[in-house]
Motif scaffolding. Sequence first.
Motif, PDB file in Angstrom:
ATOM      1  N   GLY A   1       0.817  -1.198   0.000  1.00  0.00           N
ATOM      2  CA  GLY A   1       0.000   0.000   0.000  1.00  0.00           C
ATOM      3  C   GLY A   1       0.855   1.253   0.000  1.00  0.00           C
ATOM      4  N   VAL A   2       0.187   2.389  -0.232  1.00  0.00           N
ATOM      5  CA  VAL A   2       0.873   3.686  -0.248  1.00  0.00           C
ATOM      6  C   VAL A   2       1.325   4.001   1.168  1.00  0.00           C
ATOM      7  N   SER A   3       2.612   4.384   1.331  1.00  0.00           N
ATOM      8  CA  SER A   3       3.159   4.643   2.675  1.00  0.00           C
ATOM      9  C   SER A   3       2.669   5.984   3.191  1.00  0.00           C
ATOM     10  N   LEU A   4       2.573   6.095   4.533  1.00  0.00           N
ATOM     11  CA  LEU A   4       2.117   7.315   5.194  1.00  0.00           C
ATOM     12  C   LEU A   4       3.285   7.946   5.953  1.00  0.00           C
ATOM     13  N   PRO A   5       3.211   9.251   6.215  1.00  0.00           N
ATOM     14  CA  PRO A   5       4.219   9.881   7.088  1.00  0.00           C
ATOM     15  C   PRO A   5       4.176   9.249   8.478  1.00  0.00           C
ATOM     16  N   PRO A   6       5.273   9.404   9.265  1.00  0.00           N
ATOM     17  CA  PRO A   6       5.357   8.736  10.578  1.00  0.00           C
ATOM     18  C   PRO A   6       4.151   8.991  11.492  1.00  0.00           C
ATOM     19  N   LYS A   7       3.684  10.259  11.561  1.00  0.00           N
ATOM     20  CA  LYS A   7       2.570  10.558  12.454  1.00  0.00           C
ATOM     21  C   LYS A   7       1.320   9.785  12.050  1.00  0.00           C
ATOM     22  N   GLU A   8       1.005   9.815  10.742  1.00  0.00           N
ATOM     23  CA  GLU A   8      -0.189   9.122  10.257  1.00  0.00           C
ATOM     24  C   GLU A   8      -0.006   7.596  10.311  1.00  0.00           C
ATOM     25  N   ALA A   9       1.233   7.148  10.132  1.00  0.00           N
ATOM     26  CA  ALA A   9       1.496   5.707  10.219  1.00  0.00           C
ATOM     27  C   ALA A   9       1.207   5.202  11.624  1.00  0.00           C
ATOM     28  N   ASN A  10       1.584   6.012  12.634  1.00  0.00           N
ATOM     29  CA  ASN A  10       1.277   5.630  14.019  1.00  0.00           C
ATOM     30  C   ASN A  10      -0.225   5.629  14.279  1.00  0.00           C
ATOM     31  N   LEU A  11      -0.939   6.598  13.663  1.00  0.00           N
ATOM     32  CA  LEU A  11      -2.405   6.621  13.788  1.00  0.00           C
ATOM     33  C   LEU A  11      -3.030   5.379  13.150  1.00  0.00           C
TER      34      LEU A  11
ATOM     35  N   LYS B   1      -1.616   2.451  12.917  1.00  0.00           N
ATOM     36  CA  LYS B   1      -1.395   1.343  13.853  1.00  0.00           C
ATOM     37  C   LYS B   1      -2.419   1.390  14.992  1.00  0.00           C
ATOM     38  N   LEU B   2      -2.802   2.605  15.389  1.00  0.00           N
ATOM     39  CA  LEU B   2      -3.807   2.775  16.431  1.00  0.00           C
ATOM     40  C   LEU B   2      -5.171   2.254  15.971  1.00  0.00           C
ATOM     41  N   ILE B   3      -5.478   2.476  14.668  1.00  0.00           N
ATOM     42  CA  ILE B   3      -6.752   1.956  14.113  1.00  0.00           C
ATOM     43  C   ILE B   3      -6.779   0.439  14.234  1.00  0.00           C
ATOM     44  N   VAL B   4      -5.672  -0.204  13.842  1.00  0.00           N
ATOM     45  CA  VAL B   4      -5.603  -1.670  13.885  1.00  0.00           C
ATOM     46  C   VAL B   4      -5.728  -2.164  15.326  1.00  0.00           C
ATOM     47  N   LYS B   5      -5.027  -1.506  16.232  1.00  0.00           N
ATOM     48  CA  LYS B   5      -5.082  -1.913  17.639  1.00  0.00           C
ATOM     49  C   LYS B   5      -6.481  -1.701  18.219  1.00  0.00           C
ATOM     50  N   SER B   6      -7.122  -0.595  17.860  1.00  0.00           N
ATOM     51  CA  SER B   6      -8.480  -0.315  18.350  1.00  0.00           C
ATOM     52  C   SER B   6      -9.470  -1.348  17.828  1.00  0.00           C
ATOM     53  N   TYR B   7      -9.267  -1.782  16.593  1.00  0.00           N
ATOM     54  CA  TYR B   7     -10.129  -2.821  16.015  1.00  0.00           C
ATOM     55  C   TYR B   7      -9.956  -4.133  16.781  1.00  0.00           C
TER      56      TYR B   7
ATOM     57  N   LEU C   1     -12.336   4.861  14.784  1.00  0.00           N
ATOM     58  CA  LEU C   1     -12.959   5.765  13.805  1.00  0.00           C
ATOM     59  C   LEU C   1     -12.350   7.159  13.868  1.00  0.00           C
ATOM     60  N   LYS C   2     -12.120   7.618  15.080  1.00  0.00           N
ATOM     61  CA  LYS C   2     -11.539   8.960  15.260  1.00  0.00           C
ATOM     62  C   LYS C   2     -10.150   9.025  14.632  1.00  0.00           C
ATOM     63  N   ALA C   3      -9.346   7.981  14.826  1.00  0.00           N
ATOM     64  CA  ALA C   3      -8.005   7.954  14.236  1.00  0.00           C
ATOM     65  C   ALA C   3      -8.082   7.887  12.715  1.00  0.00           C
ATOM     66  N   ALA C   4      -9.041   7.100  12.183  1.00  0.00           N
ATOM     67  CA  ALA C   4      -9.193   6.985  10.727  1.00  0.00           C
ATOM     68  C   ALA C   4      -9.584   8.328  10.119  1.00  0.00           C
ATOM     69  N   ASP C   5     -10.498   9.016  10.767  1.00  0.00           N
ATOM     70  CA  ASP C   5     -10.920  10.329  10.244  1.00  0.00           C
ATOM     71  C   ASP C   5      -9.762  11.322  10.258  1.00  0.00           C
TER      72      ASP C   5
END
Length: 897
Positions: free
Chosen positions: A2-12, A14-20, A29-33
């Motif tokens: 997939g298309v890579s994200l900047p470090p800040k968004e990449a950490n977010l 990872k937070l989406i995956v962990k929250s799931y 949802l908040k992190a995804a938005d």
Amino acid sequence: MGVSLPPKEANLFKLIVKSYETKQYKKGLKAADSILKKFPNHGETLSMKGLTLNCMDRKSEAYDLVRLGLKNDLKSHVCWHVYGLLYRSDRNYREAIKCYRNALRIDPDNLEILRDLSLLQAQMRDLEGFVETRQQLLTLKPSQRMNWIGFAVAQHFNSNASKAVDILEAYEGTLDDNHPPENERCEHGEMLLYKISLLEECNLIEKALEELHKKRSKIVDKLSYKEVEVSLLVKLGRLEEGEELYRLLVSMNPDNYRYYEGLHKCLGLHSENAQYSSSEVAQLEALYKSLVLQYSWSSAAKRIPLDFLTGEKFREAADNYMRPLLTKGVPSLFSDLSPLYDQPEKADILEELALGLEHSLKTTGGYPGRVDKEPPSTLMWTLLYLAQNYDRRGHYDTALAKIDEAIEHTPTVIELYSIKSRILKHGGDLEAASVLADEARCMDLSDRHANSYCVKRMLQADQVTLAEKTAALFTKDWDQSLQDMQCMWYELASGESFFRQGDLGRALKKFLAVEKHYADITEDQFDFHTYCLRKMTLRGYIEMLKFQDRLHSHTYFRKAAAGAIRCYIKLYDAPKKSSAEEDDDMSNLPASQKKKNRQKQRKAEARAKKEAEVRTEEPRVNVSKVGMRHVKPVDPDPHGEKLLQVEDPLLEAAKYLKLLQKHSPDSLETHLLSFEVYMRKHKILLALQALKHLFRLDAEKPDSHRCMIRFFHKVASISTPVSEAEKLIWSVLEAEQPTFSQLHGKSLIEANTLFLEKHKDSLMHRAAAAEMLHLLEPKRKPEAVKIIEESSNNPLPKSGSGIVKEWNLKDCIAVHKILGTIFGDHAVASRWKVRCNQYFPFSTYFEGGQSSVVTRNQIKDKTVNGGMNHLETDKNAVPLSTNGKLENVEALQNLVI
């Protein structure tokens, strides 16, 4: 990738995956938005947001987002994986497997996707793919125990047990000598027992026993160890060692019937058909005398001898077995002894014993030959046993006399009213049976079994509304609760009741609800594919998979599928009329009937309107902390009207017919239904196939004879074949007809006559022959009717005290319906009804002289034990007031137990 994200968004991300994974969906949802504000077209974030919304019951949004994410990033294994998870949540496993395979093309070594794929392959029984995926997982991660075990199980399930043994031995070679640690001893022991079961399956019995002894110290489950060891010893013919071990197992659990059976095998005294020589009986008698002395508290050691003893020895053993249980007051005593009633000699002895005990208790207050007095309740339990005895043997009047005597003795015992209800049901008085069951229920409102028993009796009496109210006493939201609890006996009984009443929509709804339960049970195995490998419950896991493969052969599914097929057949034979046709029918009715129909229609419309108002009220929505919305489900089709709006009822019936043909091929009912469906669809060869199956199972059954005559009568009416296909069918029919021995050199009339002569003493065979004579030659209808009317109801041999006729109520009702519908002769049907009400005096169908229909007309104001007094002997008895009415249901609505 997939298309890579900047470090800040990449950490977010990872937070989406962990929250799931931790079910914190709002946080995810908040992190995804937050990511999508900066990168609105990021495919993986869109997919994860969709997956999160799916867990919050927002499926349409979820699919839209996941598809958009996949469109934006087709080369992302995350997007394909999420798409597969979405399909998996909706049980669309085939599409999920396709998505996983697409993900693996992009990232072939992704362990998580491989694990998910292996679970779906096990669920769908893609065994070759399951083996391949499990091998790949082991190759990528050989340090994980679960991968070794998973690969072995995959090979075993793919019918390669020897390969599974090799894998487990290779796994054991990777372990240290001091393995397992203390916290893994149970799991390791289970793995060893599984390996031994594989060796046994490969017929390497000697090696399996050697391995068992070698690993004895590492197997924690010592009981399973002993059971496996004794099984292997018996298979190796080492019976002396097996006997010693079985005696040890009996000492551990002297009420386990399997241990006694194994002991019989070791002593050379086992018989599949329970037939023993006199020397074998003597050896068994000596064995059990010693066992009873050792284990005097064991009921199995006292009960098993009743199966092989005969004559006076049986009488003595049965007497010794019954007395303590009657004194103790064990209601299940008759159920325990009921298999012995299949042998008339033993049934006579049991009846004589019970009568002797009753006489002694009435005259002396104790058992014969004893000075000690018995408690008063002993007589009541003896009367209860006698009532069940006479009920089993068809003496319903005597059974009712005994149960009424027991009720008079002790009117507060619930079992007495339940058994009286059962006797009345067997006698044919379903309405009185339901009233008695309701009286038993009202004696203990907290007894769920009494409530369920009452509901069942009400449904058998077609009192569906009353049954629903009674069932609701133990549920908050009765209909939804019964569905959630998978209460199949209720749905089947309710569906059969609706079918009898001609309400095909509701009947179909109930039958299909049962079918859905079996689909749910099939889906429920999914979670065990991971759990069992992790917990190492491997033998149980394999048994569960085998059980799932034969799940649809279960009796409840067979009844539900057969009920649904009958509904569709009836719907095909009498399709629902259009409104114009109904108006035409109304115009032809007399004025009084029109008025009644209009009143019924208005009531039905008012009821439907009220139900619709209740359904359209704003449903209560609860939102949990994690964002899940719990909406109370609303049934959009409570009466099953949409189920009746099918274009081709036979096509719907064929779906369930295929399941029956696959899973219940040895059931006559399966092939009878197949014959009926295929004859209506004009599938001649398939109907012939069903007919051949019927003759394979039982060629002498009346239904088999009916189908044969109907089939070849239909074939004879077919015009001369023209097309090649028709000629081919005709050639097959000509080749197959000689395989039916009943038709060798005979016409259908001659075959029917021979069938009648062969079975001239059987009512149902005579009815089948008469029905087919009327089909073949309608002009001979009087002769066909005479065949039925000249049937004689002979007494059964060895039916105990009194005379019992061989006709049963169910068969006589079937004959009455044949006379009224197929023959269309209501005068003959009335004569048959008058004749049968003498044979079945308690039957409401035939309006017997002692049925509740007649009693209600004769005595309207008197009620005894639920509204009926079936005995004319005790006319001076004081009537007992009934507590079996549901007049105060509203007061009990809040009672939930």
